[in-house]
Design a protein around this motif. Sequence first.
Motif, mmCIF file in Angstrom:
data_model
loop_
_atom_site.group_PDB
_atom_site.id
_atom_site.type_symbol
_atom_site.label_atom_id
_atom_site.label_comp_id
_atom_site.label_asym_id
_atom_site.label_seq_id
_atom_site.Cartn_x
_atom_site.Cartn_y
_atom_site.Cartn_z
ATOM 1 N N GLU A 105 -2.987 -3.217 -12.310
ATOM 2 C CA GLU A 105 -2.364 -4.657 -11.988
ATOM 3 C C GLU A 105 -2.447 -5.207 -13.216
ATOM 4 N N SER A 148 0.444 -1.834 -0.429
ATOM 5 C CA SER A 148 -0.052 0.416 -0.170
ATOM 6 C C SER A 148 1.107 0.998 -0.611
ATOM 7 N N HIS A 187 -5.276 -1.798 -5.007
ATOM 8 C CA HIS A 187 -3.953 -1.296 -4.387
ATOM 9 C C HIS A 187 -3.367 -1.252 -3.615
ATOM 10 N N GLY A 188 -3.981 -1.796 -2.300
ATOM 11 C CA GLY A 188 -4.171 -1.818 -1.229
ATOM 12 C C GLY A 188 -5.030 -0.511 -0.324
ATOM 13 N N VAL A 212 2.261 2.250 -3.237
ATOM 14 C CA VAL A 212 1.606 2.550 -4.481
ATOM 15 C C VAL A 212 0.867 4.412 -4.000
ATOM 16 N N SER A 231 6.000 -4.939 -3.567
ATOM 17 C CA SER A 231 6.332 -5.406 -2.520
ATOM 18 C C SER A 231 6.220 -6.983 -2.551
HETATM 19 N N1 PLP Z 1 -1.462 -3.881 -4.914
HETATM 20 C C1 PLP Z 1 -1.978 -5.080 -4.938
HETATM 21 C C2 PLP Z 1 -1.575 -5.644 -6.415
HETATM 22 C C3 PLP Z 1 -2.047 -6.275 -3.664
HETATM 23 O O1 PLP Z 1 -2.507 -7.323 -4.349
HETATM 24 C C4 PLP Z 1 -1.576 -5.915 -2.546
HETATM 25 C C5 PLP Z 1 -2.508 -6.424 -2.164
HETATM 26 O O2 PLP Z 1 -2.953 -7.659 -2.360
HETATM 27 C C6 PLP Z 1 -0.966 -4.075 -2.391
HETATM 28 C C7 PLP Z 1 -0.989 -3.712 -4.071
HETATM 29 C C8 PLP Z 1 -1.153 -3.844 -1.104
HETATM 30 O O3 PLP Z 1 -0.654 -4.937 0.000
HETATM 31 P P1 PLP Z 1 -0.221 -4.221 1.029
HETATM 32 O O4 PLP Z 1 -1.098 -5.725 2.045
HETATM 33 O O5 PLP Z 1 1.332 -4.602 1.435
HETATM 34 O O6 PLP Z 1 -0.669 -3.451 1.851
#
Ligand code: PLP
Length: 427
Positions: free
Chosen positions: A203, A112, A144-145, A115, A265
């Motif tokens: 994505e 997150s 995206h989080g 992003v 990440s």
């Molecule tokens: N972006 C994408 C494409 C994701 O699939 C995820 C989590 O599943 C995230 C961002 C957010 O990542 P995080 O859970 O490490 O904050």
Amino acid sequence: MDDSQKNDRELIWHPFTSFTETPDPIFIDSAEGIYLHTTDGRRIIDAVSSWWVNLHGHSHPVIAAAIAHQARTLEHVIFAGFTHEPAITLAKNLKRILPLNQSKIFFSDNGSTAVEVALKMALQYWYNLGVKKERIIALKGAYHGDTFGSMSVGGRSIFSDPFSGYLFNVEFIDFPDTMNAEKAIQQFRELLATGDIGAFIFEPLVQGASGMRMYTPAVLDQLLSAAQEKGVICIADEVFTGFGRTGKMFASHYLSAMPDIMAVSKGITGGAMALGVTTCSAKIVDAFRTGDFTKTFFHGHSYTANPIACAAANASFELLTAPACDAQLTLIAGEHLRFASKIKGHKHIKEVRSLGTILAIELRTGEDTSYSNELRKKIYPFFLDRNILLRPLGNIIYILPPYVIKAGELHQIYACIEEFLSSDLLL
Ligand code: PLP
């Protein structure tokens, strides 16, 4: 309920977990390879790589040793005005595998934040140039989080409903799968024609959380080239798809066009430590190379570029770029494809999708496909009872294993899926 479980119930608030609907969490003592070891002696296959982060198996000795060594040498240091070898090595390592145009690495803590940084970089790029291009395009169904910026560019859902009034406006185009590609490209072109679009976030090739929905490199290439013709900053969110998940190092490697900014990440540390990274091309950096202090990128986190996390990432990088890992990616992709063609057409299956190490099975149900589809309540315990962790996205079962899984272990999971398909749970 033993004492530990009681303490957990009393004190801990688990992610994405209802207080009333959920059984007690399972206590994990240790984990090795693809197996999670429970206190009461079960060995559970982690078929979702613990939320898509694990690459080389749990408690990998090479990553564990790198973490231990780094913890004894330099555990952390402020990253403004200071630097260290693990961060520099990681930047060099990433440079070797990222699309060629990526030139600078910015560290944060998770997907997150990676992003958030990407969005802020893109918006400040235009601010620094003194150009008003404040609108952002995203894809319907995106995830995206969970921070406010990343929620804003995500599809609106039960995840974001309580905050809807606080999210900034984003232009969503249709998800460009085969059915909708033409319409989505048309919507995209119309938005670009307004002249005030600053960024496009996506994505690449697979929308993970919305159900492992897939679209083609050809369509994404069309979107990217249309956007880049107009100077729109293209942000690839490779948080999920990065580090081999889709069969190539990054999903962006399936494309001819290259993103201007990337967020990564999850797999970066092999699943051992929290770390996020945002990378960008020289064009973005140039907008920040100015004598004007007010145009500095004022963003940072206390644990930016944590040396232990960077050391874990460097160890994971060595494992990821070894030929043995490549062979595993090929093996998993081949097994998934074979199983997909075997079960395709089953009366309970709406669609089977596969790309690289990802296999998704969308089940037919009386309800719409969604995260809250009631079928999830049958799927999760069915597999867990058989010592396989599959965490469905509503009515979508997906397998996304650590890369060290063996063919026999994949077959065990597939056999269990076939058992589920022929069970009376789907009647
Ligand atoms: N972006 C994408 C494409 C994701 O699939 C995820 C989590 O599943 C995230 C961002 C957010 O990542 P995080 O859970 O490490 O904050």
